[in-house]
Enzyme design. Structure first.
Site, PDB file in Angstrom:
ATOM      1  N   HIS A 109      10.884  -3.945 -20.909  1.00  0.00           N
ATOM      2  CA  HIS A 109      11.086  -5.129 -20.073  1.00  0.00           C
ATOM      3  C   HIS A 109      12.467  -5.108 -19.424  1.00  0.00           C
ATOM      4  CE1 HIS A 109       7.494  -7.473 -21.141  1.00  0.00           C
ATOM      5  NE2 HIS A 109       7.635  -6.990 -22.358  1.00  0.00           N
ATOM      6  N   CYS A 146       4.795  -3.314 -19.708  1.00  0.00           N
ATOM      7  CA  CYS A 146       4.469  -3.566 -21.119  1.00  0.00           C
ATOM      8  C   CYS A 146       2.965  -3.516 -21.373  1.00  0.00           C
ATOM      9  CB  CYS A 146       5.111  -4.876 -21.589  1.00  0.00           C
ATOM     10  SG  CYS A 146       5.230  -4.970 -23.399  1.00  0.00           S
ATOM     11  N   GLU A 157      13.152  -6.323 -16.763  1.00  0.00           N
ATOM     12  CA  GLU A 157      13.321  -7.592 -16.040  1.00  0.00           C
ATOM     13  C   GLU A 157      13.865  -8.720 -16.902  1.00  0.00           C
ATOM     14  OE1 GLU A 157       9.378  -8.206 -18.056  1.00  0.00           O
ATOM     15  OE2 GLU A 157      10.496  -6.518 -17.229  1.00  0.00           O
TER      16      GLU A 157
END
Length: 305
Positions: free
Chosen positions: A235, A142, A237
């Site tokens: 993202h 990001c 994750e």
């Protein structure tokens, strides 16, 4: 194989509750294995949440990894107890004397600032330089992806009219790359950002390769230096409830907050999130560790150049 992480890190118990095998340092020292050394520079405000998110993904590889956490000397986090930072994190000035097989640099909630106005820009650029000769492969996530592309390759960022917020379809451009081994023709990625990098700027630099993109959220993954650098604008994750927490937090203080796209079942915030990105997130991190870290890093870690 388990992750080897610092004793008493809160993520240990959280991951054990999810039946994920982790091993603290006390137990790991009894095994005669050269673990991969992974360092995480965690710039997110909720450190413990981000630690858990990343360790959850790293735990799915069969390789043993020793995880270290890096912090900035020039910035003091406001949302994580100082005791936690002192116990589990080390300053860059200390870790810079070491070499690592892999590194992850997270996003940060500062994307609307000019890079040079970020109070730790000087230190972060030192880290960006250090990474190139002390780490085999690095994931920039990001804001870190935008900052890395700007610092190393001169790629500017642009403000968006509306926040890119939700889950968006992504398409691998180079399916043959090991990072996409086992991927379908399409995958999903969470995004939560106010700025973007643009395809036309990246294509001007022949050192950069766009390897995944979306018709709605734009460039999603850029590779450089043969896989020693990956810049991920979203993202993967994120946990299932991360965007929900962000949406409800912001909705309570502002009246212009949009519902995250393609996230809730039937696009109704009263329904639970529909998780569509977890399988490919696990696969991408597994492929990164296997093909770009484990198979590329020298056995003698001091030989990393």
């Amino acid at each position: 194989m388990p992750l080897r992480i610092p004793d008493r890190l809160p993520a240990i118990e959280l991951l054990k509750q999810e039946n994920i095998f982790v091993m603290d340092n006390s137990r790991a020292t009894t095994q005669d294995i050269r673990p991969l050394r992974i360092v995480i520079l965690n710039l997110m405000p909720l450190k413990i949440t981000t630690e858990t998110d990343l360790l959850r993904l790293l735990s799915n590889t069969p390789l043993q990894m020793e995880i270290s956490f890096m912090k900035l000397k020039s910035h003091t986090p406001k949302n994580t107890p100082i005791e936690h930072m002192m116990l589990f994190y080390k300053d860059f000035d200390i870790l810079r004397k070491q070499k690592f097989d892999g590194m992850i640099i997270t996003g940060a909630p500062i994307e609307q600032l000019d890079y040079e106005d970020v109070n730790y820009w000087g230190e972060i650029t030192e880290i960006f330089d250090w990474v190139r000769t002390n780490v085999t492969s690095t994931l920039f996530i990001c804001w870190a992806a935008q900052a890395g592309l700007y610092y190393h390759y001169g790629v500017p960022k642009y403000p968006l009219e509306k926040k890119m917020f939700g889950i968006f379809r992504q398409y691998p451009v180079s399916n043959h790359l090991p990072i996409f081994r086992g991927f379908d023709d399409m995958f999903f990625m969470p995004h939560s950002r106010h700025t973007e990098v643009r395809k036309e700027d990246i294509l001007k630099n022949d050192q950069l390769q766009i390897i995944a993109e979306s018709p709605e959220s734009g460039v999603s993954i850029v590779m450089a230096r043969g896989g020693r650098e990956f810049f991920i604008t979203g993202h993967l994750e994120y946990a299932p409830n991360t965007l929900d927490n962000e949406y409800r937090r912001d909705k309570d203080v502002r009246d212009d907050v949009d519902i995250p796209k393609n996230y809730y079942l039937d696009n109704d915030p009263s329904n639970p999130p529909l998780v569509t990105w977890r399988a490919h997130a696990n696969l991408l991190y597994n492929n990164w560790v296997n093909y770009y870290v484990y198979q590329e890093t020298p056995y003698n870690i001091d030989d990393i150049r």
